[in-house]
Motif scaffolding. Structure first.
Motif, short mmCIF file in Angstrom:
data_model
loop_
_atom_site.label_atom_id
_atom_site.label_comp_id
_atom_site.label_asym_id
_atom_site.label_seq_id
_atom_site.Cartn_x
_atom_site.Cartn_y
_atom_site.Cartn_z
N MET A 106 122.25 -13.25 11.13
CA MET A 106 123.50 -13.26 10.36
C MET A 106 124.31 -14.51 10.66
O MET A 106 124.89 -15.11 9.75
N LEU A 107 124.36 -14.92 11.93
CA LEU A 107 125.12 -16.12 12.25
C LEU A 107 124.48 -17.35 11.60
O LEU A 107 125.19 -18.22 11.08
N ILE A 108 123.17 -17.42 11.61
CA ILE A 108 122.48 -18.52 10.93
C ILE A 108 122.79 -18.49 9.43
O ILE A 108 123.02 -19.54 8.81
N LYS A 109 122.83 -17.31 8.86
CA LYS A 109 123.15 -17.18 7.44
C LYS A 109 124.58 -17.68 7.16
O LYS A 109 124.82 -18.39 6.18
N TYR A 110 125.52 -17.35 8.03
CA TYR A 110 126.90 -17.84 7.88
C TYR A 110 126.92 -19.37 7.92
O TYR A 110 127.57 -20.02 7.09
N ILE A 111 126.25 -19.94 8.90
CA ILE A 111 126.26 -21.40 9.08
C ILE A 111 125.67 -22.10 7.86
O ILE A 111 126.24 -23.08 7.35
N LEU A 112 124.55 -21.59 7.38
CA LEU A 112 123.87 -22.24 6.25
C LEU A 112 124.62 -22.05 4.93
O LEU A 112 124.77 -22.99 4.16
N THR A 113 125.10 -20.85 4.67
CA THR A 113 125.79 -20.63 3.40
C THR A 113 127.12 -21.38 3.36
O THR A 113 127.53 -21.86 2.29
N SER A 114 127.77 -21.52 4.50
CA SER A 114 129.00 -22.31 4.55
C SER A 114 128.70 -23.76 4.22
O SER A 114 129.43 -24.41 3.46
N HIS A 115 127.60 -24.28 4.76
CA HIS A 115 127.22 -25.66 4.46
C HIS A 115 126.82 -25.83 2.99
O HIS A 115 127.30 -26.75 2.31
N TYR A 116 125.94 -24.96 2.50
CA TYR A 116 125.42 -25.12 1.14
C TYR A 116 126.46 -24.83 0.06
O TYR A 116 126.28 -25.21 -1.09
N LEU A 168 114.65 -24.99 6.44
CA LEU A 168 115.16 -23.90 5.61
C LEU A 168 114.06 -22.94 5.15
O LEU A 168 114.26 -21.72 5.12
N GLU A 169 112.89 -23.48 4.83
CA GLU A 169 111.82 -22.63 4.31
C GLU A 169 111.27 -21.67 5.36
O GLU A 169 110.55 -20.72 5.03
N LEU A 170 111.62 -21.89 6.63
CA LEU A 170 111.12 -21.04 7.72
C LEU A 170 112.17 -20.10 8.29
O LEU A 170 111.87 -19.29 9.17
N ILE A 171 113.40 -20.20 7.79
CA ILE A 171 114.49 -19.37 8.30
C ILE A 171 114.22 -17.89 8.02
O ILE A 171 113.81 -17.50 6.93
N HIS A 172 114.47 -17.04 9.03
CA HIS A 172 114.30 -15.60 8.90
C HIS A 172 115.51 -14.99 8.20
O HIS A 172 116.60 -15.56 8.22
N GLN A 199 108.90 -10.32 8.65
CA GLN A 199 109.36 -11.64 8.22
C GLN A 199 108.24 -12.41 7.52
O GLN A 199 108.47 -13.12 6.53
N ASN A 200 107.03 -12.26 7.99
CA ASN A 200 105.89 -12.93 7.34
C ASN A 200 105.61 -12.35 5.96
O ASN A 200 105.24 -13.08 5.03
N LYS A 201 105.79 -11.04 5.81
CA LYS A 201 105.63 -10.41 4.49
C LYS A 201 106.69 -10.94 3.52
O LYS A 201 106.42 -11.16 2.34
N ILE A 202 107.90 -11.14 4.03
CA ILE A 202 108.98 -11.70 3.22
C ILE A 202 108.63 -13.13 2.79
O ILE A 202 108.84 -13.52 1.62
N ARG A 203 108.07 -13.91 3.69
CA ARG A 203 107.67 -15.28 3.34
C ARG A 203 106.62 -15.28 2.24
O ARG A 203 106.68 -16.10 1.32
N VAL A 204 105.67 -14.39 2.34
CA VAL A 204 104.61 -14.31 1.31
C VAL A 204 105.22 -13.94 -0.04
O VAL A 204 104.90 -14.54 -1.07
N ARG A 237 108.30 -17.68 -6.15
CA ARG A 237 108.70 -19.08 -6.29
C ARG A 237 110.12 -19.39 -5.79
O ARG A 237 110.83 -20.22 -6.35
N TYR A 238 110.51 -18.71 -4.74
CA TYR A 238 111.75 -19.09 -4.05
C TYR A 238 111.41 -20.13 -3.00
O TYR A 238 110.34 -20.09 -2.40
N ASN A 239 112.33 -21.04 -2.75
CA ASN A 239 112.10 -22.09 -1.78
C ASN A 239 112.28 -21.64 -0.33
O ASN A 239 111.85 -22.32 0.59
N SER A 240 112.94 -20.51 -0.16
CA SER A 240 113.17 -20.00 1.20
C SER A 240 113.33 -18.49 1.16
O SER A 240 113.68 -17.90 0.14
N SER A 241 113.12 -17.88 2.32
CA SER A 241 113.33 -16.43 2.43
C SER A 241 114.81 -16.10 2.27
O SER A 241 115.16 -15.03 1.77
N LEU A 242 115.68 -17.02 2.69
CA LEU A 242 117.12 -16.78 2.57
C LEU A 242 117.53 -16.69 1.10
O LEU A 242 118.33 -15.82 0.72
#
Length: 216
Positions: free
Chosen positions: A107-117, A133-137, A187-192, A198-203
């Motif tokens: 969740m903290l990583i999500k806050y940091i990234l969404t605030s930036h983007y 970004l493509e590897l973020i859980h 998390q690996n199932k989500i990546r697949v 065709r999303y660029n990231s799991s986020l």
């Protein structure tokens, strides 16, 4: 505008309002940690351990930011970082589980990234995260599990009734999850799935397909 920017703007805007009241437009360690803290506290009201958790709140916050500051830029080290960081919290603060530890970190990583983007902050803290970004859980909670099971038939094989996660006989709610292996497999199932759609990231996948704001 890229999808990650659009979804981040929507997320940040939604969190401004009731019932969240979280400001992600200005970087504030205490406020942002307070937001992710609230996402795990409710689970401890029912299973105990609240006093121990509160006593260690400041230490957990310091450890959390320190770990994210050390997020690797080397793609081959990302999954190793997730495992060591989640297990570190779980092992050093026994009240935490794999499930609640991952929720704090993700969740903290999500806050940091969404605030930036959403073009509100440009902290150095986000640099290595953006490079990978493509590897973020994604944060796992009951809503993510419920919506995965509801929307994607293949997820029913490991998200069972009452939204319990498990790849074997040991099923558990997200907050009671103790198996890092089950966490990693999810998390690996989500990546697949995100690649398939065709999303660029799991986020991006999580914010578009799985995250639904609470009703006001």
């Amino acid at each position: 505008m890229k999808l990650i920017n659009v979804l981040s703007e929507k997320f940040v805007k939604t969190l401004e309002d009731h019932p969240y009241h979280r400001n992600l437009k200005t970087f504030d360690k205490n406020h942002w940690f307070g937001g992710v803290w609230k996402t795990i506290v409710q689970s401890y009201m029912t299973k105990g351990g609240m006093k121990n958790l509160i006593n260690n709140k400041g230490k957990i916050q310091d450890d959390l930011f320190s770990m994210i500051e050390d997020f690797p830029i080397d793609k081959s080290k990302v999954d190793e970082w997730y495992e060591s960081s989640i297990k570190y919290l779980k092992n050093n603060y026994p009240t935490l589980t794999i499930g609640t530890s991952q929720k704090l970190i993700n969740m903290l990583i999500k806050y940091i990234l969404t605030s930036h983007y959403s073009r509100h902050t440009d902290e150095k803290l986000s640099f290595n995260l953006r490079k990978n970004l493509e590897l973020i859980h994604i944060p796992i909670d009951v809503e993510v599990l419920k919506n995965c099971r509801k929307k994607f038939e293949e997820f029913k094989k490991f998200i069972h009734v009452q939204n319990k996660l498990g790849f074997g006989k040991n099923l558990s709610s997200w907050s009671n999850l103790e198996s890092y292996s089950d966490y990693e497999k999810f998390q690996n199932k989500i990546r697949v799935k995100r690649k398939e759609l065709r999303y660029n990231s799991s986020l991006e996948f999580e914010m578009k397909e799985l995250w639904l704001p609470k009703k006001k």
